[in-house]
Design an enzyme around this catalytic site. Sequence first.
Site, PDB file in Angstrom:
ATOM      1  N   ARG A 178    -131.088  29.896 -48.521  1.00 36.72           N
ATOM      2  CA  ARG A 178    -129.654  30.161 -48.660  1.00 36.72           C
ATOM      3  C   ARG A 178    -129.116  31.044 -47.547  1.00 36.72           C
ATOM      4  NH1 ARG A 178    -128.785  31.597 -54.888  1.00 36.72           N
ATOM      5  NH2 ARG A 178    -130.216  33.252 -54.288  1.00 36.72           N
ATOM      6  N   GLU A 215    -140.227  39.994 -56.163  1.00 40.62           N
ATOM      7  CA  GLU A 215    -140.223  40.468 -57.542  1.00 40.62           C
ATOM      8  C   GLU A 215    -141.090  39.634 -58.476  1.00 40.62           C
ATOM      9  OE1 GLU A 215    -136.176  38.433 -56.822  1.00 40.62           O
ATOM     10  OE2 GLU A 215    -137.670  39.505 -55.691  1.00 40.62           O
TER      11      GLU A 215
END
Length: 174
Positions: free
Chosen positions: A62, A99
């Site tokens: 992105r 994460e």
Amino acid sequence: MEPQKSFLELIRDVPDYPRPGIVFKDITPLLGDQTAFAAIVDAIVMHHGRGTIDKVVGIEARGFILAAPVAYHFGAGFVPVRKIGKLPAATYAETYELEYGTATIEVHQDAFLPGDRVLIVDDVLATGGTAQAAATLVRRAGGNVVGLTVLMELGFLNGRARLTDVEIHSLITV
């Protein structure tokens, strides 16, 4: 309405993607809104000022969407930082933690001229692992990181703490 609020209204939360417990920030509705998309690109360019950047790095995937029009407006080159195995020529690689696991990104070894002023652009700053890895790659390839700009910073994950040597500009902080 304040621009930050309208940007936030165009970002969709997708629970449990890509793994259970993760709330994915889907920016596709925002990108599909021509006014919001143009405002994002303009805000990035105005923050850094034309003539101050030689290359703009976009982080897969992105980040490419935001970085390419920013590079165009700067009159700068665009450099993709991609997932491992996606670039065809000699690369530098950097592995990092995110994460929900680990990943490796790469950049072409010849992507920058010595001292190129490089802006890194991505969609989200979460734990800072991806951005830190991208900055390491830029420096290893000869570029000078002048900043990191992200559409959205997930402040509760404190990614800034990993990037103490990089100027960070976030359009939205949640």
